[in-house]
Design a protein around this motif. Structure first.
Motif, short mmCIF file in Angstrom:
data_model
loop_
_atom_site.label_atom_id
_atom_site.label_comp_id
_atom_site.label_asym_id
_atom_site.label_seq_id
_atom_site.Cartn_x
_atom_site.Cartn_y
_atom_site.Cartn_z
N TYR A 31 15.90 -18.44 -5.55
CA TYR A 31 16.77 -18.20 -6.97
C TYR A 31 16.39 -18.88 -7.62
N PHE A 32 15.15 -19.91 -7.00
CA PHE A 32 14.39 -21.03 -7.74
C PHE A 32 13.30 -20.40 -8.38
N ALA A 33 13.02 -19.94 -7.49
CA ALA A 33 11.77 -19.28 -7.64
C ALA A 33 11.47 -18.83 -8.41
N LEU A 34 12.66 -17.47 -8.63
CA LEU A 34 12.19 -16.44 -9.51
C LEU A 34 12.47 -16.79 -10.97
N ALA A 35 13.67 -17.80 -11.02
CA ALA A 35 14.07 -18.62 -12.44
C ALA A 35 12.19 -18.86 -13.25
N ALA A 36 11.99 -19.84 -11.79
CA ALA A 36 10.67 -20.87 -12.03
C ALA A 36 9.47 -19.69 -12.62
N SER A 37 9.12 -18.39 -11.63
CA SER A 37 8.35 -17.85 -12.13
C SER A 37 8.15 -16.94 -13.41
N LEU A 38 8.91 -16.96 -14.30
CA LEU A 38 8.94 -16.33 -16.01
C LEU A 38 8.00 -17.54 -16.23
N PHE A 39 8.37 -18.74 -15.79
CA PHE A 39 7.41 -19.51 -16.32
C PHE A 39 5.44 -20.47 -16.53
N THR A 40 5.23 -20.53 -14.35
CA THR A 40 4.40 -20.75 -14.58
C THR A 40 4.57 -19.79 -12.94
N ARG A 41 3.66 -20.33 -11.70
CA ARG A 41 3.27 -19.88 -10.56
C ARG A 41 3.49 -20.79 -9.82
N VAL A 42 4.45 -20.15 -8.93
CA VAL A 42 5.38 -21.63 -7.80
C VAL A 42 5.03 -20.59 -5.92
N ARG A 43 4.90 -21.71 -6.00
CA ARG A 43 4.48 -21.98 -3.88
C ARG A 43 6.05 -22.01 -3.36
N MET A 44 6.55 -21.91 -2.60
CA MET A 44 7.74 -21.40 -2.09
C MET A 44 7.40 -22.26 -0.16
N VAL A 45 8.48 -22.81 0.21
CA VAL A 45 8.92 -23.11 1.33
C VAL A 45 9.86 -22.95 1.78
N GLY A 46 9.98 -22.52 2.73
CA GLY A 46 11.32 -21.98 3.33
C GLY A 46 10.98 -20.89 4.64
N ALA A 47 12.81 -21.15 6.36
CA ALA A 47 12.31 -20.41 7.07
C ALA A 47 13.39 -19.42 7.39
N VAL A 48 13.01 -18.01 7.91
CA VAL A 48 14.02 -17.10 7.91
C VAL A 48 13.70 -17.30 9.08
N THR A 67 4.31 -17.00 -1.23
CA THR A 67 4.99 -17.29 -0.58
C THR A 67 5.00 -17.24 0.57
N SER A 68 3.17 -17.98 1.12
CA SER A 68 2.45 -17.61 2.17
C SER A 68 3.35 -19.58 3.14
N GLY A 69 4.48 -19.74 2.26
CA GLY A 69 5.31 -21.19 3.16
C GLY A 69 6.45 -20.63 3.83
N VAL A 70 6.44 -19.27 3.89
CA VAL A 70 7.98 -18.65 4.44
C VAL A 70 7.28 -18.70 5.74
N GLU A 71 8.20 -19.69 6.61
CA GLU A 71 7.97 -19.29 7.95
C GLU A 71 8.81 -18.06 8.65
N VAL A 72 8.64 -17.33 9.19
CA VAL A 72 9.06 -16.15 10.69
C VAL A 72 9.80 -16.54 11.46
N ARG A 73 10.63 -17.80 12.01
CA ARG A 73 10.85 -18.20 12.97
C ARG A 73 11.31 -17.08 14.36
N ARG A 74 10.58 -17.19 14.81
CA ARG A 74 10.85 -16.06 16.35
C ARG A 74 12.10 -16.67 17.34
N GLY A 75 12.81 -15.94 17.69
CA GLY A 75 14.13 -16.78 18.09
C GLY A 75 15.14 -16.73 17.41
N SER A 76 15.03 -17.28 16.08
CA SER A 76 16.24 -17.75 15.17
C SER A 76 16.25 -16.99 14.27
N ARG A 77 17.68 -16.99 13.72
CA ARG A 77 18.32 -16.09 12.54
C ARG A 77 18.61 -16.58 11.36
#
Lengths: 301, 301
Positions: A31-48, A67-77
């Motif tokens: 939500y943060f990134a989508l909202a902020a992207s209306l105004f500026t470039r956003v870098r996202m860090v998170g894990a799925v 979204t290059s800071g989005v980690e897809v973690r093996r073995g996790s949900r």
């Protein structure tokens, strides 16, 4: 100027008086990134987890979110949240939550994100927020969110984190719990004594309040009548606020006020649909239209 | 232009986190008249019992309030209310109430008051409000308040009264109960379908909202940190609002907004003391100072 957000990426199941949706895209960082992207470039860090279809992030990538800071973690949900809203829909009741990957270690911040000047640390354990902050030593503006769980169970860790950040965004219940003050202006002033240079207190359908050393600002909400699902409203408010600040490259009194007005307007868009649908459809033109209307709706002589 | 108010004159016992006061001056007509008298001449209609010391109305008379409509009824006793506030003090809990003279017939409106052009009918049985209204046939502006008791128990009578008045002032819970709508803008629009040309919805510490056929106005509260006793806040808000309108001699969009701003500021003074103490001390200069500060606190670009 680039804005980095650390936070959750999740799959939400949400029930409101307007219907129910299952496993839709959600999470504070989204939500943060989508909202902020209306105004500026956003870098996202998170894990799925490995159950997450990265194609779901398409709408963010289309809006230029890195979204290059989005980690897809093996073995996790992936983090899953099931919430329900009733009545005036000011507060969600959590029906079920599966932290999954969020209960593990934090995702790494990519090296090429380390020079971020504007940073939002969405709600998570204050120790993790501090670990993120310490990796982002070039940040001019560090803002965080928190929640009752940490205020009650990790008060010392939270205080340490608050000494590091420049701004705190939280809701009125959290502000009262954190400070022991019922009056929100007084609560805001107490927060300034804990470290932050400004506190933004969100009041749901009643707008928000800014307290800083040199300002006191009352931001009424944009009064939408079509409240379908408030999920993500607070994170989108923060996203638009920080996004606008980053787009201006700095923070003075007028900029912070103008930023909160953008936050208020973007939050009003978010609540008009389930998940991020309205946020994905939002245009700068619609934001500008609502901003002008809001300015007119608070004017008196 | 003269403004007439009908309402209660009472002796209040109030407990708040800041202390307790007993048998202090209160009542909707008293708060309304004192607040309105900052802007215009006020005529007050109400009844007290023979236990009431008329000397207590001294502060009203000093401010030019015409109390010749106050009936001292032989054999009756004065209205008494005992209330308690806790936490953020947004709502009073009634510990005890003795309607006394208020449970009898309504006081007469003196003949020399019948030409009143601006009228506020404070909360009472909607049939009594209508009887007052019918005696005030030269009123250009009739505004009333109401409460949950009448919304639930006298819905038909209340609807008849609403068809007679030009404006309704009520709190958010009452607006939701009256209309069955949780969204306050939607609730305001529903109220317009019941008769009034405008609805002012009071949200306690969150300010107020105006909905009319040609306007939607968001009035944030003046953010006082010194909330001692909220009793009379809503009636004082209405008093300052109507007082300002009467002082301008008419009602257009800008006047109604400006009037509500005065209401918001005067309400912020009322809560800073028990009973009418702060209201009696209030000066036009202090109202103007807070108005300017409030205008500055809602400004954004």
């Amino acid at each position: 100027m680039s804005l980095l957000v650390t936070g959750s990426i999740g799959l939400d199941t949400v029930q409101t008086p307007h219907g129910t949706v299952s496993d839709v895209l959600g999470g504070s960082a989204v939500y943060f990134a989508l909202a902020a992207s209306l105004f500026t470039r956003v870098r996202m860090v998170g894990a799925v987890g490995e159950d997450f279809d990265l194609g779901r992030l398409g709408p963010l990538i289309e809006r230029g979110v890195d979204t290059s800071g989005v980690e897809v973690r093996r073995g996790s949900r992936t983090f899953r949240w099931h919430g329900r809203y009733a009545g005036a829909m000011n507060e969600a009741e959590t029906v079920d939550v599966k932290l999954n990957v969020l209960a593990e270690h934090a995702p790494p911040i990519p090296t090429h994100f380390r020079d971020s000047r504007f940073v939002f640390l969405a709600n998570t354990h204050p120790v993790l927020q501090r670990q993120f902050a310490e990796q982002l030593s070039r940040a001019d503006l560090l803002v965080c969110d928190t929640m009752n769980l940490w205020i009650e169970n990790q008060p010392e860790e939270l205080r340490r984190t608050l000494r590091l950040v420049h701004g705190l965004v939280l809701n009125e219940g959290e502000a009262r719990l954190l400070t022991g003050k019922t009056n929100l202006v007084t609560a805001g002033r107490e927060i300034l004594r804990l470290g932050p240079r400004f506190a933004i207190i969100k009041k749901g359908e009643h707008g928000s309040l800014l307290v800083s050393a040199d300002d006191l600002f009352l931001m009424p909400p944009y009064p939408t009548e079509q409240v379908v699902d408030p999920t993500g409203c607070g994170d989108s408010f923060a996203g638009a606020t920080l996004g606008y600040i980053a787009s201006r490259g700095g923070l003075d009194r007028a900029t912070l006020r103008a930023a909160m007005a953008r936050g208020s307007v973007v939050a009003s868009l978010v609540v008009e649909s389930f998940s991020v649908d309205a946020l994905c459809r939002a245009t700068s033109a619609e934001v500008e239209r609502r901003l002008a209307a809001l300015a007119e709706m608070v004017h008196f002589e």
